[in-house]
Design a protein around this motif. Structure first.
Motif, mmCIF file in Angstrom:
data_model
loop_
_atom_site.group_PDB
_atom_site.id
_atom_site.type_symbol
_atom_site.label_atom_id
_atom_site.label_comp_id
_atom_site.label_asym_id
_atom_site.label_seq_id
_atom_site.Cartn_x
_atom_site.Cartn_y
_atom_site.Cartn_z
ATOM 1 N N THR A 328 13.578 33.704 34.091
ATOM 2 C CA THR A 328 12.221 34.073 34.520
ATOM 3 C C THR A 328 11.319 32.855 34.655
ATOM 4 O O THR A 328 11.131 32.101 33.694
ATOM 5 N N ALA A 330 7.394 31.946 35.564
ATOM 6 C CA ALA A 330 6.057 32.545 35.721
ATOM 7 C C ALA A 330 5.142 31.587 36.466
ATOM 8 O O ALA A 330 5.288 30.363 36.377
ATOM 9 N N VAL A 340 5.799 36.241 39.143
ATOM 10 C CA VAL A 340 7.040 35.790 38.502
ATOM 11 C C VAL A 340 8.187 35.860 39.496
ATOM 12 O O VAL A 340 8.168 36.660 40.437
ATOM 13 N N TRP A 352 8.217 43.478 34.644
ATOM 14 C CA TRP A 352 7.224 42.468 35.026
ATOM 15 C C TRP A 352 6.342 42.984 36.163
ATOM 16 O O TRP A 352 5.129 42.770 36.163
ATOM 17 N N ARG A 355 3.739 45.227 34.741
ATOM 18 C CA ARG A 355 2.720 44.459 34.018
ATOM 19 C C ARG A 355 1.769 43.740 34.962
ATOM 20 O O ARG A 355 0.550 43.743 34.778
#
Length: 360
Positions: A328, A330, A340, A352, A355
Motif C-alpha cells: 500500500t 498512500a 492510495v 481503503w 475510508r
C-alpha cells in the motif's frame, strides 16, 4: 407520465441507464454497431483466450424486449434538433423528452509512417482481428503503458506469448517511479519486455523503429488512450472540449440533453473506464427520477489485474506519497491521506476506498 428517453450508445453507460429507467420510462437505444451489448473490459481476456466469444454477451436481444427497451442496432445518429426535441438518424427521425449521449470513445492513433499496420482494441471487431493476428504470430508489441495494454500484456505473456511494451514516458499508467517499477517487475516475471522512454518514429518491414532501437514487431497494438466521440454533439451545437461538457449531474449545455461515460468531460476530466460509465448512469438515473445526486469526478476508483497481479488506484494521487506497507502506497494533501495504490490485496483496497470516500 410517459417519458421518452432516447440513449445514443449501447455501451456500459447506455445499457446501465436503460436498465435503471426502463420500468418507469419508454427507453430507446440507438447503436451504430450491429450486435447487442458486450463486456468491453473482457475484450483483452477474449484476445488472450481466457474468455469465449459468447461469454462477452451477457444480454440477448430477448432480454432487451423483456425489459421493454427498444434497441435500434445498425443505426447511426446524425443530428439533434434540441428545439424540436428530435434525433435524426440514417433510418428516420426519433422524438425524445430526454436525450442521453453515451457515445463512448475511439482509440487514439499514432500518426507515424507505417501506422496503417497498427491494430487497436476498442470493439469486438478489433478484438477478433487482434486475436487472429496474435495466434498466428505468437507475439505482440504494445505501444502504450496504460491499463488496457498492461492487462493484455499480463494475460498474453502468462499464456506463453512474446510481449513487448513500448511507452513514450518513463511511467506506466501515469504512476510514479516506484509504483511503475513494481508493476514492471511483476510483469517481467511472465517475460514481458519493457521499452520505456521511447519515441516511436515509424514502422517498416515488421520492425518498430524508436529513437533508441529497432524492435521486431509482426503484430503491433496501439494503446495510447482514447478520443471521446463528440461528432454528434458538436454538429448539433452542444458545448464540447475534448469531450462533451457536462456538470456533476451530467447536464450538457442544452436542456434535456445529457452525456455520460467516455464521451463526457467535467473540469477537464474524462473518466475512461466502464466502471465509471456505469456509475455515471446510476447518478443520472437518480436525477431523472427526481432524486438529487452528483458524481465526484475528482475521486478515482480503478481496479485492474495484469496477469495474476491485481492493483487498485483509489482517490487522488498527489506528489506527496509514501509506503504504508509492502502492498500500500498512500498519497497526502495537507497531511491527510487522499489517495492510495494497493497491490495484491483487493479486500484491503475496498476497505481503503470506503475510508477515502467517507472522509471526503
Amino acid at each position: 407520465m410517459n417519458v421518452k428517453v432516447l440513449i445514443v450508445g449501447n455501451g456500459p453507460g447506455g445499457v446501465e441507464l436503460a436498465k435503471q429507467l426502463s420500468e418507469d420510462h419508454e427507453v430507446t437505444i440507438v447503436e451504430k454497431e450491429t450486435v447487442p451489448y458486450y463486456t468491453k473490459p473482457m475484450l483483452s481476456h477474449y484476445v488472450a483466450g481466457d474468455v469465449k466469444e459468447e461469454n462477452l454477451f451477457p444480454y440477448s436481444l430477448d432480454w432487451y424486449r423483456k425489459k421493454g427497451i427498444e434497441l435500434l442496432l445498425g443505426t447511426t445518429a446524425k443530428k439533434i434538433d434540441t428545439k424540436k426535441k428530435t434525433l435524426e438518424t440514417d433510418r428516420g427521425t426519433l422524438e425524445y423528452d430526454i436525450l442521453v449521449l453515451a457515445t463512448g470513445a475511439g482509440p487514439r492513433k499514432l500518426q507515424i509512417p507505417g501506422s496503417e499496420k497498427m491494430l487497436t482494441l476498442r470493439t469486438i471487431d478489433d478484438a477478433k482481428k487482434l486475436k487472429e493476428a496474435i495466434e498466428k504470430e505468437r507475439e505482440l508489441v504494445i505501444i502504450g503503458g496504460g491499463f488496457i495494454g498492461l492487462e493484455l500484456a499480463g494475460n498474453l505473456s502468462k499464456k506463453g506469448f512474446k510481449v513487448r511494451v513500448v511507452e513514450k514516458t518513463t511511467s506506466l499508467m501515469g504512476l510514479d517511479g516506484d509504483l511503475t517499477e513494481r508493476i514492471k517487475k511483476e510483469l517481467e516475471k511472465y517475460g514481458v519486455e519493457f521499452y520505456l522512454g521511447r519515441d516511436v518514429e515509424r514502422i517498416e518491414n515488421d520492425v518498430l523503429v524508436t529513437d533508441k532501437e529497432e524492435i521486431p514487431s509482426k503484430v503491433i497494438l496501439c494503446s495510447i488512450g482514447i478520443v471521446p466521440e463528440t461528432t454528434l454533439a458538436e454538429e448539433s451545437g452542444l458545448a464540447v472540449n475534448r469531450g462533451v461538457l457536462v456538470d456533476r449531474t451530467f447536464k450538457t449545455s442544452e436542456s434535456n440533453v445529457y452525456a455520460i461515460g467516455d464521451c463526457a468531460e467535467h473540469n477537464g476530466i474524462i473518466c475512461g473506464t466502464a466502471k465509471a460509465a456505469m456509475a455515471h448512469a446510476k447518478v443520472l438515473a437518480n436525477n431523472l427520477r427526481g432524486i438529487p445526486d452528483e458524481y465526484d469526478f475528482q475521486f478515482r476508483s480503478s481496479y485492474f489485474k495484469f496477469g495474476d497481479f491485481p492493483i487498485a488506484v483509489l482517490g487522488t494521487l498527489t506528489k506527496d506519497g509514501n509506503w504504508l506497507d509492502s502492498e500500500t502506497k498512500a498519497f497526502y494533501r495537507d497531511g491527510k491521506i487522499v489517495g492510495v495504490v494497493v497491490f495484491e490485496d483487493m479486500k484491503k483496497a475496498r476497505d481503503w476506498e470506503e475510508r477515502l470516500r467517507s472522509s471526503r
